[in-house]
Structure formats: C-alpha cells, structure tokens
Design a protein around this motif. Sequence first.
Motif, PDB file in Angstrom:
ATOM      1  N   GLY A   1     -14.610  -0.449 -24.833  1.00 58.63           N
ATOM      2  CA  GLY A   1     -15.838   0.003 -25.501  1.00 58.63           C
ATOM      3  C   GLY A   1     -15.630   1.321 -26.220  1.00 58.63           C
ATOM      4  N   SER A   2     -14.977   2.262 -25.549  1.00 59.10           N
ATOM      5  CA  SER A   2     -14.808   3.585 -26.166  1.00 59.10           C
ATOM      6  C   SER A   2     -13.953   3.471 -27.416  1.00 59.10           C
ATOM      7  N   ASN A   3     -12.906   2.645 -27.345  1.00 57.15           N
ATOM      8  CA  ASN A   3     -12.023   2.534 -28.507  1.00 57.15           C
ATOM      9  C   ASN A   3     -12.710   1.830 -29.682  1.00 57.15           C
ATOM     10  N   ALA A   4     -13.492   0.804 -29.381  1.00 57.07           N
ATOM     11  CA  ALA A   4     -14.190   0.085 -30.456  1.00 57.07           C
ATOM     12  C   ALA A   4     -15.184   1.009 -31.159  1.00 57.07           C
ATOM     13  N   GLU A   5     -15.864   1.794 -30.364  1.00 58.66           N
ATOM     14  CA  GLU A   5     -16.836   2.738 -30.926  1.00 58.66           C
ATOM     15  C   GLU A   5     -16.123   3.765 -31.820  1.00 58.66           C
ATOM     16  N   THR A   6     -15.031   4.320 -31.294  1.00 54.93           N
ATOM     17  CA  THR A   6     -14.281   5.333 -32.042  1.00 54.93           C
ATOM     18  C   THR A   6     -13.751   4.756 -33.358  1.00 54.93           C
ATOM     19  N   LEU A   7     -13.165   3.565 -33.282  1.00 55.79           N
ATOM     20  CA  LEU A   7     -12.552   2.992 -34.487  1.00 55.79           C
ATOM     21  C   LEU A   7     -13.599   2.608 -35.519  1.00 55.79           C
ATOM     22  N   SER A   8     -14.729   2.075 -35.061  1.00 59.09           N
ATOM     23  CA  SER A   8     -15.726   1.642 -36.049  1.00 59.09           C
ATOM     24  C   SER A   8     -16.243   2.852 -36.824  1.00 59.09           C
ATOM     25  N   GLN A   9     -16.329   3.992 -36.124  1.00 57.34           N
ATOM     26  CA  GLN A   9     -16.750   5.205 -36.838  1.00 57.34           C
ATOM     27  C   GLN A   9     -15.624   5.760 -37.706  1.00 57.34           C
ATOM     28  N   ALA A  10     -14.422   5.834 -37.131  1.00 56.67           N
ATOM     29  CA  ALA A  10     -13.309   6.433 -37.872  1.00 56.67           C
ATOM     30  C   ALA A  10     -13.012   5.656 -39.155  1.00 56.67           C
ATOM     31  N   TRP A  11     -13.212   4.358 -39.115  1.00 60.37           N
ATOM     32  CA  TRP A  11     -12.872   3.530 -40.273  1.00 60.37           C
ATOM     33  C   TRP A  11     -14.104   3.132 -41.089  1.00 60.37           C
ATOM     34  N   HIS A  12     -15.245   3.784 -40.793  1.00 60.98           N
ATOM     35  CA  HIS A  12     -16.483   3.628 -41.585  1.00 60.98           C
ATOM     36  C   HIS A  12     -16.950   2.174 -41.671  1.00 60.98           C
ATOM     37  N   PHE A  13     -16.892   1.472 -40.560  1.00 56.91           N
ATOM     38  CA  PHE A  13     -17.387   0.093 -40.567  1.00 56.91           C
ATOM     39  C   PHE A  13     -18.911   0.072 -40.709  1.00 56.91           C
ATOM     40  N   THR A  14     -19.423  -0.902 -41.457  1.00 59.04           N
ATOM     41  CA  THR A  14     -20.877  -1.092 -41.577  1.00 59.04           C
ATOM     42  C   THR A  14     -21.165  -2.591 -41.414  1.00 59.04           C
ATOM     43  N   PRO A  15     -22.433  -2.938 -41.196  1.00 59.65           N
ATOM     44  CA  PRO A  15     -22.772  -4.364 -41.050  1.00 59.65           C
ATOM     45  C   PRO A  15     -22.397  -5.192 -42.282  1.00 59.65           C
ATOM     46  N   GLU A  16     -22.212  -4.545 -43.417  1.00 61.46           N
ATOM     47  CA  GLU A  16     -21.874  -5.291 -44.648  1.00 61.46           C
ATOM     48  C   GLU A  16     -20.399  -5.698 -44.690  1.00 61.46           C
ATOM     49  N   ASP A  17     -19.591  -5.151 -43.797  1.00 59.10           N
ATOM     50  CA  ASP A  17     -18.160  -5.464 -43.879  1.00 59.10           C
ATOM     51  C   ASP A  17     -17.855  -6.925 -43.575  1.00 59.10           C
ATOM     52  N   ARG A  18     -16.844  -7.431 -44.263  1.00 55.71           N
ATOM     53  CA  ARG A  18     -16.335  -8.780 -43.978  1.00 55.71           C
ATOM     54  C   ARG A  18     -14.824  -8.649 -43.796  1.00 55.71           C
ATOM     55  N   LEU A  19     -14.413  -8.816 -42.551  1.00 58.44           N
ATOM     56  CA  LEU A  19     -13.004  -8.655 -42.195  1.00 58.44           C
ATOM     57  C   LEU A  19     -12.266  -9.971 -42.389  1.00 58.44           C
ATOM     58  N   ILE A  20     -11.167  -9.916 -43.112  1.00 57.42           N
ATOM     59  CA  ILE A  20     -10.312 -11.106 -43.234  1.00 57.42           C
ATOM     60  C   ILE A  20      -9.388 -11.077 -42.025  1.00 57.42           C
ATOM     61  N   HIS A  21      -9.623 -12.019 -41.108  1.00 63.65           N
ATOM     62  CA  HIS A  21      -8.952 -11.985 -39.811  1.00 63.65           C
ATOM     63  C   HIS A  21      -7.833 -13.028 -39.794  1.00 63.65           C
ATOM     64  N   ALA A  22      -6.592 -12.562 -39.978  1.00 60.12           N
ATOM     65  CA  ALA A  22      -5.459 -13.498 -40.042  1.00 60.12           C
ATOM     66  C   ALA A  22      -4.478 -13.280 -38.892  1.00 60.12           C
ATOM     67  N   LEU A  23      -4.835 -12.412 -37.956  1.00 59.35           N
ATOM     68  CA  LEU A  23      -3.950 -12.121 -36.815  1.00 59.35           C
ATOM     69  C   LEU A  23      -4.199 -13.100 -35.678  1.00 59.35           C
ATOM     70  N   PRO A  24      -3.241 -13.243 -34.773  1.00 57.98           N
ATOM     71  CA  PRO A  24      -3.530 -14.010 -33.558  1.00 57.98           C
ATOM     72  C   PRO A  24      -4.545 -13.256 -32.681  1.00 57.98           C
ATOM     73  N   ILE A  25      -5.227 -13.983 -31.787  1.00 60.97           N
ATOM     74  CA  ILE A  25      -6.282 -13.327 -30.988  1.00 60.97           C
ATOM     75  C   ILE A  25      -5.896 -13.203 -29.507  1.00 60.97           C
ATOM     76  N   PHE A  26      -4.585 -13.165 -29.253  1.00 59.65           N
ATOM     77  CA  PHE A  26      -4.185 -12.982 -27.839  1.00 59.65           C
ATOM     78  C   PHE A  26      -3.565 -11.618 -27.599  1.00 59.65           C
ATOM     79  N   HIS A  27      -3.591 -10.737 -28.610  1.00 57.53           N
ATOM     80  CA  HIS A  27      -3.061  -9.389 -28.430  1.00 57.53           C
ATOM     81  C   HIS A  27      -4.119  -8.369 -28.828  1.00 57.53           C
ATOM     82  N   THR A  28      -3.824  -7.117 -28.459  1.00 57.71           N
ATOM     83  CA  THR A  28      -4.741  -6.013 -28.731  1.00 57.71           C
ATOM     84  C   THR A  28      -5.226  -5.960 -30.186  1.00 57.71           C
TER      85      THR A  28
END
Length: 505
Positions: free
Chosen positions: A183-210
């Motif tokens: 939780g702490s890391n997600a909060e920190t990163l979303s602020q540090a990288w200026h995420f907003t509800p309008e963002d659309r992430l192109i997710h091409a990574l596997p989902i079994f790692h960090t």
Amino acid sequence: MNHNLFATFAKRMRERDDADFITTREGQRYSYADALAASARLAGALTGIGVQQGDRVAVQVDKSPEAILLYLACLRIGAVYLPLNTGYTGEEIRYFLSDAEPALFVCRAAVLDEAQRIATETGCPAVETLGTAADGSLMEKAAAATPREDIVPLGERDLAAILYTSGTTGRSKGAMLTHRNLGSNAETLSQAWHFTPEDRLIHALPIFHTHGLFVACNVTLMTGSSMLFLPKFDADVIFEEMPRGSVLMGVPTFYTRLVADDRLTPEVTANMRLFVSGSAPLTAETHQAFEEKTGHAILERYGMTETNMNTSNPYDGARRAGTVGRPLPGVEIRITDRETGEEVPQGEIGMLQVRGPNVFIGYWRMPEKTREELLEDGFFITGDLAIVDDQGYVHIVGRDKDLVISGGYNVYPKEVEQLIDELEEVYESAVVGLPHPDFGEGVTAVVVRQAGSRINEAGVLAHLNGRLAKYKQPKKVFFVNTLPRNTMGKVQKNELRKQLQDTYR
Ligand code: MLC
Ligand code: AMP
C-alpha cells in the motif's frame, strides 16, 4: 484502522464505479464496479474451498483480468497471494508448493493432471483451474458462490503476498510482503509519477512479479485509472495502442526493441505521457536513442521483490540516463562498506542498503537468511553496488550477488550449475551472464567435462529442459579444460565474462 489494502482500493473502486479498470483487445472489460462484484464472488469461492485468513493461495496461470480479480479476492479475505512464473516446470512448482504449503493451487487447465499429482505429493488440499477466457473451475465456483462483500480487518504486518526470489545458494526464498508494504509503495508511486484517473496504462508485462503485478496494478487501483491488458510484449501491438495509451511500464528489453523499430516516432508516442523502465539496467544509449526518436525521456526506477520500489528519477526534473534517480519519499538509503557495513563517504562505491515502509518483513520460514539480509535497524542489504552522486542520484554500478538478469528475469547461476553438475559426464561448471543485445544479459554455461566424456551442448541442454524454466536455460554452452580460479580456489567469473564478452555481439 483496517490495514487491509483492499479497503483502500475498495474506496477508490466505488468512486470510479463504471469507469474502465481492465480491458483487453479481445473485448473483455471490467469496470471498477464489475471488479468489486467479481472479487466478492471469487472471495466467496475461496471461502467455499476452505481458504482462510493467512492461508497461501498459489497461482500459476496465464495472464488474464481474472487473475487480478483473484489477487483482489485474496487481499479481501486476508489470504496470501503467491504468484508463480508460468515458465516454471513441474519440478520447480513442487518445491514452491512444499515450501509454502498453500491451501489452494490455481493452475492452467492444460496441466491439471500434473498439478493434482504435485498437490497430492506436497499435501496441498485443493486444486482449481483458471483460463484466459474467464473460464475454469474457479470461475464456475465463483459464479455459484455466495459473494463475500466484507473486507477482513487486518493489522500492519499481515501478509498480502509471498513472492519467491531465487537465492545464491540455489534455493528460492519466499519474500513476505505485507499489506502496508504494498500500500505504501503504490501510494508513493502514484504520486511520484503523477497518475490520475484519466491514465490508461499499456500493460504488457507478466503479472507474477513485482513489476507487472504491484507496480503496475496497485498504482492503477490506487488512482482508479485503467489498464489495457496485453498477453505479452509485442511491438506491433504496442505501436497500435500507443495513440490510445498514456503510460507504458517495461523492462529494458521492451525499450531496446522499440528503439530498433522504424515506427518509433514523435507522432506515434504523442498521446503518451510516461515511459517507465526498471527490473534491470537501462543503458544510457537506449535512454538517449529513445529520447532522440520520440522526445520522451524514459523514467528509470530501481526496485526489488523484497523492497518494492526504492528510487526513481523525477517526474519533473532531469531524468538522467544511467541513473535510477533519488530515493522515493519515505525510503532511506545508505551506501556501506561490503566488509564492515560502515557507511562510505559520498561518491564512493559500496553496498546499497534500504529502509522504509516498502521493505518486506522477512523470508518465509527462513529466519537465518532473514537475519543475514534484513538488519536489526531495519535496513535491507540489497546485494547491489551503487554510488550516490553529488546531486543525490543513485547509480547502480554492479552486483555483489552472483545473479544474471535476462530480459528482466533473475537467474541465479547456482541453480543452473547444480543441475549441470548432476550430469555424470560433467566435472564442474560455471554459469555467467554475458552482454546480450536483446536480453541485456544472456545466460551462458562454461563446462569442464569428466575425463573421456564427449558430452556436447545439446546433451547439457537436454538435461535442463523440463527441469528449469526456459528463460533460465543457457543460450550457449562452452567447454573448457579448466575454470580460472583465484588463489582461494574460487572460480573467477569476471575472467570468464571478459574472455567471452563478445559471444552475443
Ligand atoms: C523469453 N525467453 C527468454 C526470456 N523471455 N530467454 C531469456 N530471458 C528472457 N527474459 C526465451 C523464450 O522462451 C524463447 O525461447 C526465446 O527466449 C525468445 O523469446 P521471445 O519471443 O523473443 O521472448 P518474448 O516472449 O518476447 O519475451 C521477452 C520479454 C519477456 C523480455 C518481453 O521475457 C518479458 O516480458 N520479461 C519481463 C520480465 C519481468 O516482468 N521482470 C520483472 C521482475 S520484477 P525459444 O527457445 O522457445 O525460442 C523485478 C523488480 C523490479 O525485477 O525492479 O521490477
Ligand atoms: P528481483 O529480485 O527480481 O526483484 O530483481 C531485483 C534486482 O533487479 C535488483 O536487486 C537489481 O539488481 C535489479 N534492478 C532492478 N531495477 C534496476 C535498475 N533500474 N537498474 C539496475 N538494476 C535494477
């Protein structure tokens, strides 16, 4: 206060209601409201199967939105999510199940028989399947289950996930990550990288790692933005989707492949606001070439399975090639002497240690390993060698751990060497990472045969096939008469790397 990370996510999910959470190119769509409801049904199914708070749920499935909903269902009921690389072989899975003792193993339908056999042998009481088309026995149970709308109250140190990371001894260690860590890391990163509800992430990574699971999905959930889920990295698809996307997260191989492609232009990336790289070093050349071709400076950050993300180049300000930026808010770092553990003067190379709410609480059932690497004052010894420059930017200059990173996947030489050494025709072996244009480092084996043996590359690889995930298998096998050793008798891997440095160039 409930420290369950899902409680934080649920608040945002309710606000975002009918907005897209995950979509796919095949037309699947989960709004946030859909995801809330589906995770409650899956939580009901897990409870019906007998999964209780604190139980591990091991998951080896192909990438799908439902796998993320299963992760959310685990969070919701306080079960511990344990994702496994889809490349792992049956033998590798046997180890993880016997070590983690999960209450449930969720697998692909195609390997159900083998999974059931391994589950029986390792004492895992339940096996369910999950496919990529919202199918499988787990989804059938979810459809019939009474939804669990509650969110189990949890404390700060309750586990959210265990992620296995290989060790220098060849035995994988389960990194225990708490709800607070994630939780702490997600909060920190979303602020540090200026995420907003309008963002659309192109997710091409596997989902079994960090990277693909926590960095990408938790940041999305924290902000209520959306993700386009792609089964894997495919440059053609990335070029098609960039005009509708805003963020791409990738390992350096993504970027070297994009840079080598004539379609990479300012126009095709015009809608994108952020390109993030991590999991392995991004070369300064790739960083510069990407900026020249697009006008975008890739934002490089540095993290680990045990620590989540530690440092990041700035969103506003200089994103400097060859550096991983400054410590994220709340994260402390120190550079220490490898022998004494004392801090070294600024500007000198030393072992990087990190401390913060992002740092894991220990290795699953390995108290001694935990004590060796997680110090009493809370600092974790990363095994990475770094310097901090006069502007506070961290440069990762090498590794003190014997580790190869191939296309963003970690390969511990010991694990490969042990298997090669099992062969009667082999006297000894050394596995090293050599510069590789696509994967950054290519896993390479150097083998000394037993006297009179004629084993060749194919013979060595045949032994590894089926025992080791494909990405861990050497891309090349060399045969030598002796391995170079120092006066202490230790194999000089640096020497081997120097001799063979042009193998893939
Ligand atoms: C695939 N292969 C690999 C490989 N990926 N070999 C070595 N290293 C890899 N990473 C094999 C395939 O099995 C195939 O073998 C051959 O190499 C060529 O495959 P490909 O089609 O070119 O590969 P592709 O499917 O495109 O995959 C490459 C990749 C992928 C780089 C896109 O590996 C990937 O998505 N990596 C991301 C890893 C990741 O998420 N790491 C984050 C860890 S978290 P053959 O013989 O069958 O042809 C972490 C913490 C942090 O580190 O800081 O983030
Ligand atoms: P893993 O154990 O899979 O989480 O891998 C973590 C390791 O990846 C770190 O200890 C580093 O060695 C390496 N790593 C991650 N990000 C970077 C980066 N940006 N630059 C260099 N190395 C990195």
